[in-house]
Design an enzyme around this catalytic site. Structure first.
Site, PDB file in Angstrom:
ATOM      1  N   ASP A 259       6.336 -15.721  -1.881  1.00 14.51           N
ATOM      2  CA  ASP A 259       7.342 -14.602  -1.732  1.00 14.51           C
ATOM      3  C   ASP A 259       6.938 -13.692  -2.328  1.00 14.51           C
ATOM      4  O   ASP A 259       7.400 -13.708  -3.738  1.00 14.51           O
ATOM      5  CB  ASP A 259       8.829 -15.086  -1.782  1.00 14.51           C
ATOM      6  CG  ASP A 259       9.377 -13.408  -2.092  1.00 14.51           C
ATOM      7  OD1 ASP A 259       9.072 -12.750  -0.735  1.00 14.51           O
ATOM      8  OD2 ASP A 259      10.959 -13.919  -1.971  1.00 14.51           O
TER       9      ASP A 259
ATOM     10  N   HIS B 238       5.377  -7.655   0.927  1.00 12.40           N
ATOM     11  CA  HIS B 238       4.517  -6.571   1.111  1.00 12.40           C
ATOM     12  C   HIS B 238       5.109  -5.562   1.866  1.00 12.40           C
ATOM     13  O   HIS B 238       4.960  -5.690   3.225  1.00 12.40           O
ATOM     14  CB  HIS B 238       2.886  -7.775   1.352  1.00 12.40           C
ATOM     15  CG  HIS B 238       1.925  -6.208   1.087  1.00 12.40           C
ATOM     16  ND1 HIS B 238       1.224  -6.231  -0.166  1.00 12.40           N
ATOM     17  CD2 HIS B 238       1.060  -5.521   1.965  1.00 12.40           C
ATOM     18  CE1 HIS B 238       0.662  -4.810   0.050  1.00 12.40           C
ATOM     19  NE2 HIS B 238       0.739  -4.899   1.280  1.00 12.40           N
TER      20      HIS B 238
ATOM     21  N   GLU C  66       3.506 -10.064   3.969  1.00  9.53           N
ATOM     22  CA  GLU C  66       3.906  -8.343   4.788  1.00  9.53           C
ATOM     23  C   GLU C  66       4.595  -8.591   5.693  1.00  9.53           C
ATOM     24  O   GLU C  66       5.142  -9.682   6.762  1.00  9.53           O
ATOM     25  CB  GLU C  66       2.019  -8.109   5.338  1.00  9.53           C
ATOM     26  CG  GLU C  66       2.849  -6.320   5.648  1.00  9.53           C
ATOM     27  CD  GLU C  66       1.180  -5.871   5.444  1.00  9.53           C
ATOM     28  OE1 GLU C  66       0.231  -6.583   5.636  1.00  9.53           O
ATOM     29  OE2 GLU C  66       1.205  -5.007   6.297  1.00  9.53           O
TER      30      GLU C  66
HETATM   31  O1  9MR Z   1      -0.771  -2.548   2.562  1.00  9.32           O
HETATM   32  C1  9MR Z   1      -2.079  -2.470   2.663  1.00  9.32           C
HETATM   33  C2  9MR Z   1      -1.137  -4.103   4.400  1.00  9.32           C
HETATM   34  O2  9MR Z   1      -1.298  -2.640   4.860  1.00  9.32           O
HETATM   35  C3  9MR Z   1      -2.689  -4.662   4.822  1.00  9.32           C
HETATM   36  O3  9MR Z   1      -2.642  -5.605   5.502  1.00  9.32           O
HETATM   37  C4  9MR Z   1      -4.333  -5.178   3.789  1.00  9.32           C
HETATM   38  C5  9MR Z   1      -5.054  -5.706   4.429  1.00  9.32           C
HETATM   39  O4  9MR Z   1      -5.586  -4.540   5.386  1.00  9.32           O
HETATM   40  O5  9MR Z   1      -3.761  -4.027   3.193  1.00  9.32           O
HETATM   41  C6  9MR Z   1      -2.968  -3.678   2.698  1.00  9.32           C
HETATM   42  O6  9MR Z   1      -3.183  -2.651   1.304  1.00  9.32           O
HETATM   43  C7  9MR Z   1      -4.297  -2.923   0.654  1.00  9.32           C
HETATM   44  C8  9MR Z   1      -5.334  -3.051   0.079  1.00  9.32           C
HETATM   45  O7  9MR Z   1      -6.260  -3.365   0.972  1.00  9.32           O
HETATM   46  C9  9MR Z   1      -6.369  -2.600  -1.290  1.00  9.32           C
HETATM   47  N1  9MR Z   1      -5.840  -3.114  -1.430  1.00  9.32           N
HETATM   48  C10 9MR Z   1      -4.381  -2.805  -2.337  1.00  9.32           C
HETATM   49  C11 9MR Z   1      -3.356  -2.747  -1.108  1.00  9.32           C
HETATM   50  C12 9MR Z   1      -1.575  -2.734  -1.090  1.00  9.32           C
HETATM   51  O8  9MR Z   1      -2.051  -3.990  -2.004  1.00  9.32           O
HETATM   52  O1  9MR Z   2      -2.330  -8.988  12.385  1.00 11.73           O
HETATM   53  C1  9MR Z   2      -3.677  -8.074  11.668  1.00 11.73           C
HETATM   54  C2  9MR Z   2      -4.229  -9.628  11.429  1.00 11.73           C
HETATM   55  O2  9MR Z   2      -4.454 -10.153  12.722  1.00 11.73           O
HETATM   56  C3  9MR Z   2      -5.533  -9.357  10.926  1.00 11.73           C
HETATM   57  O3  9MR Z   2      -6.129 -10.333  10.983  1.00 11.73           O
HETATM   58  C4  9MR Z   2      -5.976  -8.773   9.524  1.00 11.73           C
HETATM   59  C5  9MR Z   2      -6.826  -8.338   8.838  1.00 11.73           C
HETATM   60  O4  9MR Z   2      -7.990  -7.479  10.179  1.00 11.73           O
HETATM   61  O5  9MR Z   2      -4.731  -7.493  10.258  1.00 11.73           O
HETATM   62  C6  9MR Z   2      -3.663  -7.233  10.495  1.00 11.73           C
HETATM   63  O6  9MR Z   2      -2.707  -6.150  11.014  1.00 11.73           O
HETATM   64  C7  9MR Z   2      -2.753  -5.519   9.561  1.00 11.73           C
HETATM   65  C8  9MR Z   2      -3.354  -3.907   9.798  1.00 11.73           C
HETATM   66  O7  9MR Z   2      -4.305  -4.281   9.464  1.00 11.73           O
HETATM   67  C9  9MR Z   2      -2.323  -3.115   9.375  1.00 11.73           C
HETATM   68  N1  9MR Z   2      -1.119  -2.834   8.697  1.00 11.73           N
HETATM   69  C10 9MR Z   2      -0.719  -4.510   8.886  1.00 11.73           C
HETATM   70  C11 9MR Z   2      -1.269  -5.178   9.383  1.00 11.73           C
HETATM   71  C12 9MR Z   2      -0.314  -6.485   9.544  1.00 11.73           C
HETATM   72  O8  9MR Z   2      -0.532  -7.293   8.042  1.00 11.73           O
END
Ligand code: 9MR
Ligand code: 9MR
Length: 593
Positions: free
Chosen positions: A561, A519, A570
């Site tokens: 994956d 991701h 991610e």
């Molecule tokens: O791409 C986003 C990712 O970096 C974050 O960790 C995650 C949780 O906050 O959210 C992803 O974005 C998604 C969003 O929360 C919901 N709609 C789809 C987005 C892309 O998958």
């Molecule tokens: O690494 C973060 C994790 O500890 C949290 O549980 C999660 C949901 O809040 O968010 C993760 O961080 C994301 C950030 O919010 C947005 N960019 C992507 C990060 C990795 O998923």
């Protein structure tokens, strides 16, 4: 039935038919392809000649194992041994220990009835490339710069997010910087799969990379990354850090020393290349965690960059000055949490990107005070905090940075002479106790690692837990050279590189079974089959916060994956940094194995 599943059944039927026609008649010679590696888990990169060498066999029907050359000539024979304890899935494993075999070369591990492992190497410096790639990955994460083919190869791309025109979000407005005015805050690394830049998460990341240099300067001077700055007189790891450090400096309000929590879109960009992301960007609310993490990083940076006065005139001094101002702000504002939901109730535009919201700042205070104390040689900073609030030694995460402060005091505290904190002996004792505690019982687990000791290690970004446990063991080893600490640090690296419950080597571009669909917006959108290399995926997480079903909810198997699976697949800067630290530290220490 969803489409993908249907296709996978159809394609499996074809595979079965193909196997009957082509493979069964030559079953013996084809064993490697049929069974390849599913039941054999090992570091897919390889092993040091003198280091421990372990393979894990699932469902073994054999007592013996063989190390064979790539043309299947036997080189070593060993006996499998049952694991002492079952794995997190309830099953025992069999352990192939081929430490005694130390001849450099390329090999397979063969177990009759189970098949062949992926190929691996035995050689000196076996992790050198993957370790360097773990740092080069930050170059690929750079905002506000085009990645040239000369450095980025087939992943060259246009500049994204110049961030020279960033609005002060209403939550961040002050008398001197009114809501809506524009500031310039270019550079820095994208946080993760998304394109936002968060100070809190940048803090632990930048510091971990600075520490890698601080702890292993001689080795890190030899690590060349082929980035635009390469060839100047500064080691490349520091060149890369500077890209983010300079951005972080722009996140401080010069009027009061406060630090904005993040620079962000209102909502996540689409799954598109960075240059397509042209939504307005904001700096959002100042907060205590951001100020203290900033103070800690800048204080640490000042003592490291002080060694490069000619190349970076004035930088070390300004880092220390800015660190002091952020600290002062935090002392005056000791409890400003970033509560995104509460903010969105009152203020427009609503911000829905990553929150990194923390409410407990006692650990950030400890960290910042420790860095400031060491870099200024002034013990007063530590007087402002309760250095030992309890007996816990929590493995670092973005929200829990206490150990980063302890690491710094343990490494540098003696330089304070008579002003050294009186808690120093206790801190050292606790670090060794932590390491003893981590390794205790690890040998008995089904994968013989610290990581697989507890289901609690498997949350969002679990691979960074494995890496940070390894870093803690390396820190302990530097304090007191107990070889077991190093062995289990290496075992957690083995875990990351394939000796684990899913059988993946979790670093993109490395190993035979490696994530192809992280991701990560550029990796998804660039039209290139191979993902950007050197990125550590988050790893097994049975939480499925992304609603993507993982193949197993056994904690260490809960990985998929799939580019939609942001809770397991991610990538993120704060996960890559401890991986980069661990892999490079192991390389630097390989002669001690
Ligand atoms: O791409 C986003 C990712 O970096 C974050 O960790 C995650 C949780 O906050 O959210 C992803 O974005 C998604 C969003 O929360 C919901 N709609 C789809 C987005 C892309 O998958
Ligand atoms: O690494 C973060 C994790 O500890 C949290 O549980 C999660 C949901 O809040 O968010 C993760 O961080 C994301 C950030 O919010 C947005 N960019 C992507 C990060 C990795 O998923």
């Amino acid at each position: 039935m969803n489409k993908k599943y249907y296709f996978s059944i159809v394609s499996r039927m074809w595979l079965l038919a193909a196997m009957v026609v082509f493979i069964i008649p030559t079953a013996f010679s084809q064993e490697a392809t049929v069974n390849e590696s599913v039941n054999i888990r090992l570091n897919q990169i390889g092993f040091y000649p003198e280091g421990l060498k372990t393979g894990i066999i699932l469902n073994s029907k054999s007592n013996a194992f063989y190390i064979q050359t790539l043309d299947k000539k036997n080189a070593f024979t060993g006996k499998l041994k049952k694991s002492i304890k079952p794995g997190l899935n309830g099953y025992f494993t069999d352990i192939a220990d081929f430490t005694a075999y130390n001849k450099p070369g390329k090999y397979l591990l063969y177990v009759p009835g189970s098949g062949y492992s992926y190929p691996f190497e035995i050689k000196r410096s076996v992790h050198r490339n993957v370790a360097a790639a773990g740092i080069k990955a930050y170059y690929f994460m750079r905002a506000s710069i085009a990645l040239k083919e000369k450095y980025a190869g087939k992943w060259s791309r246009a500049e994204g997010h110049p961030d020279t025109n960033v609005s002060i979000h209403p939550s961040a407005a002050s008398d001197k910087r009114l809501s809506g005015i524009s500031i310039s805050s270019p550079g820095g690394w994208y946080d993760a799969g998304d394109y936002n830049k968060y100070v809190v998460n940048s803090g632990i990341t930048t510091s971990t990379l600075l520490s890698l240099y601080e702890d292993f300067p001689a080795y890190m001077k030899t690590v060349k990354l082929n980035i635009p700055e390469s060839g100047n007189k500064i080691p490349d790891v520091l060149n890369e850090v500077l890209w983010n450090l300079r951005w972080m400096l722009t996140m401080q309000d010069p009027n009061d020393g406060g630090v904005y929590h993040k620079l962000t879109n209102a909502a996540f960009d689409k799954m598109e290349m960075p240059e397509k992301g042209t939504e307005p960007r904001y700096v959002v609310q100042k907060g205590t965690a951001a100020a203290l993490d900033f103070a800690a990083v800048m204080a640490q940076a000042s003592r490291i960059f002080k060694k490069f006065p000619k190349e970076l005139p004035g930088l070390a001094d300004s880092c220390l000055t800015q660190a002091g101002k952020a600290w002062e702000w935090a002392i005056k504002n000791p409890n400003v949490a970033y509560n995104q939901d509460a903010m969105n109730q009152k203020i427009e535009p609503k911000i829905t990107t990553g929150a990194y919201g923390d409410r407990d700042f006692s650990d950030e205070f400890i960290w910042a005070a420790s860095e400031l104390c060491v870099s200024t040689q002034k013990p007063e900073f530590l007087k402002a905090v309760n250095l030992l609030p309890d007996t816990n030694m929590p493995i670092p995460t973005w929200s829990q940075v206490r150990l980063l402060g302890y690491y710094t005091l343990i490494k540098n505290g003696n330089s304070l002479g008579v002003n050294a904190p009186k808690e120093l002996p206790e801190l050292k004792k606790r670090l060794l106790a932590l390491a003893d505690n981590l390794i205790s019982g690890a040998d008995g687990t089904a994968y013989k690692t610290v990581m697989t000791k507890s289901v609690r290690h498997f949350g969002w970004g679990s691979n960074s837990e494995a890496a940070n446990e390894g870093v803690a063991l390396i820190r302990a080893y530097k304090l007191s050279p107990n070889k077991k600490y190093l062995d289990f640090a290496l075992a957690n690296l083995d875990y990351i590189l394939g000796r684990n419950g899913s059988g993946y080597c979790y670093v993109t571009g490395y190993g035979s079974k490696t994530p192809m669909h992280p991701h990560h917006r550029p990796s998804v959108a660039d039209g290139i089959v191979d993902p950007i290399p050197g990125l550590l995926v988050g790893g097994p997480n049975p939480g499925m916060q992304d609603m993507i079903r993982v193949p197993s909810i056994v904690p260490d198997e809960a990985y998929i994956d799939d580019e939609r699976a942001y809770a397991a697949n991610e990538i993120a800067i704060n996960w890559n940094a401890p991986f980069a630290y661990l892999a490079n530290a192991i390389e630097a220490l390989q002669s001690k194995l």
